[in-house]
Scaffold this active site. Structure first.
Site, PDB file in Angstrom:
ATOM      1  N   PRO A  93       0.814  -1.219   0.000  1.00  0.00           N
ATOM      2  CA  PRO A  93       0.000   0.000   0.000  1.00  0.00           C
ATOM      3  C   PRO A  93       0.844   1.264   0.000  1.00  0.00           C
ATOM      4  CG  PRO A  93       0.119  -0.907   2.209  1.00  0.00           C
ATOM      5  CD  PRO A  93       0.862  -1.863   1.316  1.00  0.00           C
TER       6      PRO A  93
ATOM      7  N   TRP B 129       8.611  -3.360   3.965  1.00  0.00           N
ATOM      8  CA  TRP B 129       7.391  -4.155   3.820  1.00  0.00           C
ATOM      9  C   TRP B 129       7.669  -5.644   3.611  1.00  0.00           C
ATOM     10  CZ3 TRP B 129       4.219  -5.749  -0.743  1.00  0.00           C
ATOM     11  CH2 TRP B 129       2.919  -6.095  -0.369  1.00  0.00           C
TER      12      TRP B 129
ATOM     13  N   LYS C 236      20.383  10.727  -7.808  1.00  0.00           N
ATOM     14  CA  LYS C 236      19.077  10.529  -7.191  1.00  0.00           C
ATOM     15  C   LYS C 236      18.154  11.674  -7.600  1.00  0.00           C
ATOM     16  CE  LYS C 236      18.457   8.385  -2.678  1.00  0.00           C
ATOM     17  NZ  LYS C 236      18.799   8.484  -1.254  1.00  0.00           N
TER      18      LYS C 236
ATOM     19  N   GLN D 293      12.409  -2.026   0.229  1.00  0.00           N
ATOM     20  CA  GLN D 293      11.400  -2.718   1.037  1.00  0.00           C
ATOM     21  C   GLN D 293      11.898  -4.037   1.618  1.00  0.00           C
ATOM     22  OE1 GLN D 293       8.706  -1.329   1.976  1.00  0.00           O
ATOM     23  NE2 GLN D 293       8.779   0.437   0.641  1.00  0.00           N
TER      24      GLN D 293
ATOM     25  N   TRP E 232       4.720   0.109   9.806  1.00  0.00           N
ATOM     26  CA  TRP E 232       5.155  -1.050   9.013  1.00  0.00           C
ATOM     27  C   TRP E 232       4.459  -2.324   9.496  1.00  0.00           C
ATOM     28  CZ3 TRP E 232       7.795  -0.155   4.730  1.00  0.00           C
ATOM     29  CH2 TRP E 232       8.556   1.016   4.636  1.00  0.00           C
TER      30      TRP E 232
END
Ligand SMILES: [Zn+2]
Ligand SMILES: [Zn+2]
Length: 1017
Positions: free
Chosen positions: A47, A597, A630, A593, A556
């Site tokens: 999400p 996540w 970046k 991640q 998280w």
């Protein structure tokens, strides 16, 4: 008849049209519903937070999430895709703080938690419209109308249930531990959050401090006696090093390595003690060494505190039986002592380590083990407490003042600066402090073995993540510090008795409501702070009031609980673990991640069910700008997705992302690269498609007339390549490799356009509708239709447009959308590897021949007498002889000679070209006949250009007149048939152009020529 297709491709316009049609006809919904009953394929949506507008990296992850389920749906899988939104956490709070112009927790509480959280709730969907619009625009198909939302009561309730499961297993505890603490956000960060914020090249002080000592240990052996004798004769100091001067007032011990050698050296009438191995490095290599001792003799030696906490109004406590801390009485003659430990480095510093148990994990553990004093002179905002000269300052600002203070007292040996890696808060960029405090932990280390073995069951793309980045992370697992001293988050469902400290974890709303003496519920139910803080009940132990602890949880944890929380398990959807919705077949996010996540999903699922919760994971590399930097708003190099999509179209961006590099690679991105992809691939595809449609319409070709055809070798070859392609693309997508699959398609489209169609042009061009022409149409049609289905998961818009024109117009009973069609199945009987290999050889020989031509500076239209070719294998020799006519046409030579060796002596000027084991040499002698033929071809080319300039349609027949010298007339006469046929000239007349003809004048090889062309009715 097919709908006519312009050779100009306006992708954004085409896409808007297709989008509209999809929506109107609910194609996504149909693509899911039509496959009900098939095996289930589950994607978990990681999400995003909708309180900022989506960026180009979101496009990258969303299209990679999209492509695999699209493929599976076409393969017959039932694959519903549910969107989701991450709504809690610090980023949301920070945004609201900025709007309110406040920055501290007391200010939030003064403003009111209820009002503050109400604003958070409002702000989380501020950019929802943008997100939904972009998601739709890039054709990421997922259900956005019924997404899961982490702040909804049902979602929170399941998250509570998950915590309760862990609580019941004894895996949730209140620890007194070192936590990485953000002084600005006023909360701890978990280790995976800390991992997100390391910055290299951070400048910090690097100071060497002198700690005054008498070297008295109370021991009476000879060495100890000599040491204290030395210390009596002159001022003696232990030399220690730190990069965090602000921790020095918290120093309560110095650590040495017991078995290392230490030296007492003479310097400026003082004695300094440091590791012998580091003397040289410290610039004390030439100083007189008075004595050398093992570290064990230093252990126990007392030294004077740099800052006696009692003089500065700071509490001194001492570790008692583990992590308990007992206050100590003021002591004007306070001393600390040297301890021997195993964490002293002999690589840098002095070999003597400054220990401040309040400010570091290692220090804290040493304090517990050795019963050290504990001085914590910094508050949770990162400001120095007490009444030091630097009190009230933020720690980093206090550093120079502390250094000055020590310098003025003669306790500073040396002060420098250092550049090193230091962690910052990943949300607000404030330097993190390692700080000892209370925090709630999940004991993930209790399931560490299962976390590691579960990882063996996951396929990672790229593969090295598995035992690299992710595997390492699991190997070094530490307990999850998951409480946050904040406001906008899932409240930690632990209630504590005000009187007897009895604690309970609540696993659901009914569980809470059913407690004796439950009180404080307001309707409508809102499980957030402050409302949940008002819900109390009676302590089952003593009857006093049970109140919720103040913390919320790490967001998280929210997102990691999505497999259960999104379906309100187990309050609803009790069959979750059996019905194919868990574990996920597929997830995909960026590589950061692994510690975010990916980890929280894996950890929660392992804790709850002892199972991994995803089976396949594409881990995407980061996107940099074209120079490799970046992207950031500050640098102004951010590329907005809409800027690319509005100009080139979503499919161009999709194709670029899928095919430019493997998903795990770091990508450099620029708009130019997307434009290049459009030119190279999409336009080649489109031109082939528009070529087909326009010619097929002229010839009134109707698909479906196969069966009576005798296919040519060229047809056999492209059908063989097509079937191999189907197998390759299917296999690539099956194994989560869109990049490999996409590149195969690119190769095929190139072959189709630049070999098959080009070499078949004459077959489409000729005037009679014979079996050969029909075979060419049928073959090209089959290639294009199959391509639309192979391309559907990659470039859903273009594939749809082509499919609907090619298929639906001819076969109304076929699925109305390519996305409702079945994925093609390869017919491996049609794959002829030898033929493919032979044609590949012919292509290579032809391209070498053309290279030799360009080296000699002879244009392709000039025929030459022969090409000499050398190949390694007998099979290739045979193939060359058999397929020579194709090479002759491609290279425009009259003969191909297969040779064993190139003639080297006689023809030094004949150009050579080679690649691998293939070598060609071009005979460049031009006879008069060859020159005339070259002239004829040049005339044809000019005529073809004139046809275009005159605006004739490709099928228009024309009358051509010309005027030129003797030579021109002889060429025209010798090549009349050829010129007429190539230019659709019914007449080729020597004479002045007719009235109304389009005319041009040329000078070719020194011969003047006037040509006139006129369209015939
Ligand atoms: Zn912060
Ligand atoms: Zn109680």
């Amino acid at each position: 008849m097919f709908r006519p297709v312009s050779s100009k491709l306006d992708l954004p316009q085409l896409e808007e049209r297709v989008l509209h049609w999809w929506k109107e006809n609910k194609i996504f919904e149909q693509s899911v519903e039509n496959r009900k009953g098939g095996p289930r394929f589950t994607l978990y949506e990681g999400p995003p937070t909708a309180n900022g507008s989506p960026g180009i990296h979101h496009v990258l992850s969303r299209i990679f999430k999209d492509i695999i389920p699209r493929h599976r749906a076409m393969k017959g899988y039932y694959t519903p895709r549910i969107g989701g939104w991450d709504t809690h956490g610090l980023p949301v709070e920070l945004e609201v703080e900025r709007e309110l112009g406040i920055s501290t927790k007391p200010q939030i509480e003064e403003y009111g938690i209820d009002k503050f959280n109400a604003r958070c709730r409002e702000s989380v969907f501020r950019y929802l419209k943008d997100w939904n619009a972009l998601t739709e625009r890039i054709a990421y198909w997922c259900d956005l109308e019924h997404p899961y939302v982490t702040m909804e009561n049902d979602y929170i309730e399941t998250t509570w249930w998950a915590i309760k499961q862990m609580w019941d297993k004894g895996l949730v505890y209140l620890g007194y531990k070192t936590a990485a603490h953000c002084p600005r956000c006023g909360t701890s960060l978990s280790s995976h959050e800390v991992a997100l914020g390391y910055e290299d090249n951070v400048e910090d002080p690097s100071v060497y401090i002198k700690f005054k000592t008498q070297l008295s240990t109370g021991r009476e052996d000879e060495v100890s006696q000599r040491l204290s004798q030395l210390a009596l004769s002159r001022d003696t100091y232990l030399l220690a090093w730190t990069t965090t001067p602000w921790t020095l007032p918290g120093n309560t011990a110095l650590a040495v390595a017991a078995d290392a050698e230490y030296a007492v050296v003479e310097a400026d009438n003082e004695y300094l003690i440091l590791a012998d191995a580091l003397r040289e490095q410290m610039g004390l290599g030439d100083n007189k060494v008075v004595m050398k001792v093992e570290g064990s003799y230093l252990a126990g030696a007392e030294y004077e505190p740099l800052f006696n906490p009692h003089e500065f109004g700071v509490e001194r406590r001492r570790f008692q039986s583990g992590a308990e801390l007992l206050p100590q009485k003021p002591d004007q003659n306070l001393t600390y002592r040297v301890i021997a430990t195993d964490f002293v480095s002999m690589e840098d510093g002095t070999g003597i380590v400054h220990v401040a148990p309040a400010f570091g994990e290692v220090d804290f553990e040493a304090g517990k083990e050795q019963g050290l004093d504990f001085v914590q002179q910094v508050d949770l905002q990162g400001n120095i407490t007490g009444n030091y000269s630097f009190s009230g300052k933020f720690v980093k600002d206090a550093d120079p003042l502390i250094i000055d203070d020590l310098k003025s007292r003669g306790l500073l040996y040396r002060s420098e600066t250092i550049r090193h890696t230091y962690p910052f808060c990943w949300r607000c960029s404030t330097p993190l402090l390692y700080y000892v405090k209370e925090s709630w932990y999940i004991k993930t280390t209790a399931v560490k073995d299962r976390l590691i073995s579960g990882n063996n069951e996951i396929n990672w793309y790229p593969e090295h993540i598995k035992y690299g980045r992710f595997g390492d992370w699991l190997e070094n697992n530490v307990d999850w510090a998951f409480s946050r001293e904040r406001y906008w988050g899932t409240p930690l469902p632990i209630w504590r008795c005000e009187s007897c400290d009895y604690r309970e974890c609540i696993g659901g709303v009914d569980d809470l409501k059913g407690k004796p003496g439950f009180n404080g519920l307001k309707e409508p139910l809102d499980l957030h702070r402050p409302y949940v803080d008002d819900m109390t009940y009676d302590c089952p132990q003593c009857g006093a009031t049970m109140r919720r602890v103040p913390e919320v949880i790490d967001c998280w944890f929210d997102s990691g609980a999505m497999p259960v929380s999104q379906v309100h398990y187990p309050f609803e959807n009790e069959t979750l673990l059996e019905d194919g919705r868990f574990p996920a077949d597929y997830i995909c996010e960026a590589v950061d991640q692994t510690r975010g996540w990916f980890y929280s999903l894996h950890a929660i699922s392992t804790l709850l069910f002892s199972r991994p919760c995803f089976l396949n994971c594409i881990c995407l590399g980061h996107i940099l700008d074209a120079k490799g930097e970046k992207m950031s708003k500050a640098k102004g190099n951010v590329i907005e997705p809409s800027a690319v999509i509005d100009k080139y179209g979503a499919d161009a961006l999709r194709w670029y992302f899928f095919t430019s590099s493997p998903p795990g690679n770091v990508r450099r991105f620029s708009v130019d690269m997307v434009s290049e992809v459009t030119r190279r691939f999409l336009l080649t595809l489109w031109n082939t498609y528009s070529f087909f449609v326009n010619y097929a319409n002229i010839d009134r070709f109707t698909p479906g007339m196969e069966g009576v055809l005798s296919h040519s070798e060229l047809d056999h070859w492209i059908i063989s390549e097509l079937n191999q392609l189907v197998a390759d693309v299917d296999n690539g997508l099956e194994h989560y490799d869109p990049n490999g699959a996409g590149r195969k398609i690119e190769g095929f489209v190139d072959d189709l356009s630049n070999w098959y169609v080009r070499r078949s042009r004459r077959r489409f061009w000729k005037s009679e509708n014979d079996a050969d022409k029909l075979a060419a149409y049928t073959t090209l049609y089959q290639c294009l239709v199959t391509l639309t289905k192979l391309l559907a998961p990659f470039i859903p818009f273009v594939a749809e447009e082509m499919y609907r024109n090619l298929v639906c117009s001819a076969f109304p009973d076929q699925p109305a959308s390519v996305h409702l069609a079945d994925f093609p199945v390869a017919d491996m009987d049609k794959v002829d590897r030898h033929l493919a290999d032979d044609i590949r050889l012919i292509m290579r020989v032809s391209s070498l021949g053309r290279a030799a031509r360009s080296e000699a500076g002879i244009k392709v239209r000039q025929p030459l007498s022969r090409l000499l070719v050398k190949v390694a294998s007998e099979r290739h020799k045979r193939a060359l002889k058999h397929l020579a006519p194709q090479v002759l046409e491609e290279v425009n030579v009259k003969a191909l000679e297969v040779v064993d060796d190139m003639p080297v002596t006689k023809h030094k000027d004949w150009p050579l070209a080679s690649e691998g084991d293939v070598m060609v040499m071009l005979d460049t002698d031009i006879t008069l006949e060859l020159a005339a033929e070259g002239m004829a071809r040049e005339i044809v080319r000019r005529l073809q250009m004139m046809r275009r300039s005159a605006g004739f349609e490709i099928a228009d027949h024309i009358a051509t007149c010309y005027q030129g010298d003797e030579y021109i007339r002889s060429v025209m006469a010798d090549f009349t048939d050829y010129i007429k046929q190539e230019t659709l000239s019914e007449q080729l007349v020597d004479g002045a152009p007719e009235e109304g003809a389009y005319t041009e004048k040329f000078k070719l090889e020194g011969h003047e020529l006037l040509i006139g062309v006129k369209k015939l009715n």
